[in-house]
Design an enzyme around this catalytic site. Structure first.
Site, mmCIF file in Angstrom:
data_model
loop_
_atom_site.group_PDB
_atom_site.id
_atom_site.type_symbol
_atom_site.label_atom_id
_atom_site.label_comp_id
_atom_site.label_asym_id
_atom_site.label_seq_id
_atom_site.Cartn_x
_atom_site.Cartn_y
_atom_site.Cartn_z
ATOM 1 C CE LYS A 76 26.640 -43.670 4.990
ATOM 2 N NZ LYS A 76 26.871 -43.174 3.632
ATOM 3 C CG LEU A 110 24.688 -39.884 7.723
ATOM 4 C CD1 LEU A 110 26.179 -39.600 7.544
ATOM 5 C CD2 LEU A 110 23.901 -38.597 7.602
ATOM 6 C CG ASP A 111 19.341 -41.005 3.015
ATOM 7 O OD1 ASP A 111 18.858 -41.634 3.967
ATOM 8 O OD2 ASP A 111 18.854 -39.961 2.539
ATOM 9 C CG LEU A 112 23.743 -46.375 -0.874
ATOM 10 C CD1 LEU A 112 24.570 -47.324 -0.022
ATOM 11 C CD2 LEU A 112 22.991 -47.147 -1.955
ATOM 12 C CB THR A 114 23.824 -38.920 2.883
ATOM 13 O OG1 THR A 114 22.572 -38.715 2.215
ATOM 14 C CG2 THR A 114 24.156 -37.687 3.695
#
Length: 460
Positions: A76, A110-112, A114
């Site tokens: 990602k 997963l965060d924006l 990360t």
């Protein structure tokens, strides 16, 4: 945890989610809208228990049995949301996934900002097993943070920490390296609560400016490029689920070692060619290529030079030259060709006398003084006998040594005279040798003298 028994009754939303129809929330909305039916009867409540999907239809289309679970790795990039849709219109991972993938669900979030490894699966039950903290599947992160921290502070996280009323479990954290004012920290945890890594490091006085997930269980990010997807082998997935189903298997399953395989995403289906009914489409003409005749060997008779001279007429040569058959031999041509006047003072080639005759006729000069003319000189052997030898000359014959009278007494007197007289300038003299000193001891004159040499050994 082991996969659910297919004969056990389960909620219809769970079965449809495993079949890849939609998420559980979306299926509950579809049931409310009356789009799902069982044996022709429209369902009005999601609390329906079934053992299989036999007779279930969605929008009038039958639903197939769920396929075996599949698991994918996805790198990602930062700046994408881990969700199917965003009300604010921000980009999501589903907008950037390659074509050819089945319907997949992310394992965890997963965060924006990360980046790193994100597992995708087609089975909701496998997704739940991997996300539960009770299974103990490990996750590893690399965090770049601004600030100062010691290894002792990071080791205190092994006992867990409570921040703002939220209890975080054991975290294994180590300093990887320092780069200027930033520090790289490697962290391994098993819970994966919301923003757990960032909040724990902020609690230690650090500001995280980059976060990368490098591992989830036995599956590593390795050197995957951002945005790339590949599938885990089915045999590896079965082994992982088998080990994880045992008591305390999350830790053991996280330590498994699997080989990384190349990208195996199924390509998008190619469009089928349009049928033309055997006719050529307009604008395209197929030109038939002429078939070349097979080459056969060609026989050509060779003509000898004599026959060719007789049969073929000759092309006229250069002007002033006779034809080749009429030309005289080279020796005859040299006699017939007129010669020029030649160099001044030299006779023509035919009139010139022989070399020996010329040497006899050419007048000789006076020569060197004391030496007669060449014709009057005697032969070399005769000259050597007639020439007198001067005594003591360089080439005079040397008398043999045996003929010299031997006088030992005279030689002894000459040797004694040379040794007793004073040396003169230009004479070669020997360097005087110092007197021999007595034998020294091992201490440079002090102590006992050196031992005598050891006698050679003899066999008894």
């Amino acid at each position: 945890m082991s996969p659910s028994n297919p004969k056990e009754a389960q909620r219809i939303a769970k079965l449809l989610a495993r079949a890849g129809i939609a998420s559980r929330r979306d299926i509950e909305r579809m049931i409310t809208d009356g789009r799902i039916a069982v044996d022709g009867k429209v369902l009005d409540t999601p609390a329906t228990l079934l053992t299989s999907l036999r007779g279930v239809t969605v929008d009038g289309m039958p639903v197939a049995e769920p396929a075996p679970a599949r698991l994918f790795r996805y790198h990602k990039p930062a700046g994408l949301l881990t969700t199917e849709r965003d009300p604010a219109g921000r980009p999501t991972i589903y907008d950037h996934l390659p074509e050819g993938l089945p319907r997949v669900m992310p394992v965890g979030r997963l965060d924006l900002s990360t980046e790193g490894l994100l597992l995708l699966t087609t089975d909701g039950e496998l997704k739940r097993e991997l996300e539960l903290p009770a299974t103990g599947v490990e996750r590893s992160y690399r965090a770049r943070a601004y600030g100062n921290v010691t290894q002792a502070q990071l080791e205190s996280l092994m006992l867990g920490v409570e921040i703002e009323g939220i209890r975080y479990g054991s975290i294994n954290a180590n300093i990887e390296r320092r780069t200027g004012a930033n520090v790289w920290i490697e962290m391994t945890l098993t819970e994966g609560k919301n923003r757990e890594v960032r909040r724990v490091l902020e609690y230690l006085g650090l500001e995280v400016n980059r976060l990368i997930r490098t591992r989830y269980g036995p599956f590593y990010l390795a050197d995957m490029p951002p945005g790339d997807v590949d599938e885990i082998r089915k045999a590896d997935l079965i082994t992982f689920r088998t080990v994880m189903s045992k008591p305390g298997g999350g830790k053991a399953a996280s330590n498994l070692q699997f080989a990384v395989r190349s990208r195996v995403v199924e390509p998008a289906p190619r469009p089928e060619p349009v049928s033309t009914g055997g006719k050529e489409p307009e604008g395209r003409r197929r030109v038939a290529k002429p078939v070349a005749a097979p080459k056969k060997p060609v026989f050509t008779a060779r003509v000898t030079p004599q026959a060719r001279n007789a049969e073929e007429p000759r092309v006229p040569g250069k002007p002033g030259f006779a034809p080749r058959g009429e030309r005289p031999v080279r020796a005859e041509r040299s006699e017939e060709r007129p010669r020029g006047p030649g160099k001044p003072g030299l006779a023509p080639r035919g009139a010139a006398p022989d070399r020996r005759e010329r040497s006899e006729e050419r007048p000789r000069g006076p020569g060197k003084p004391g030496i007669g003319p060449r014709g009057e000189r005697p032969a070399r052997n005769e000259r050597s006998e007639e020439r007198p030898r001067t005594p003591g000359s360089k080439f005079s014959p040397r008398k043999p040594r045996e003929e010299a009278p031997a006088n030992p007494a005279r030689a002894a007197r000459a040797r004694a005279h040379r040794e007793t007289r004073e040396p003169r300038e230009g004479d070669f003299i020997d360097r005087p040798k110092p007197a021999r000193r007595p034998d020294r001891g091992p201490a440079g004159g002090r102590g006992k003298p050196g031992k005598p040499a050891r006698p050679p050994r003899t066999r008894k």
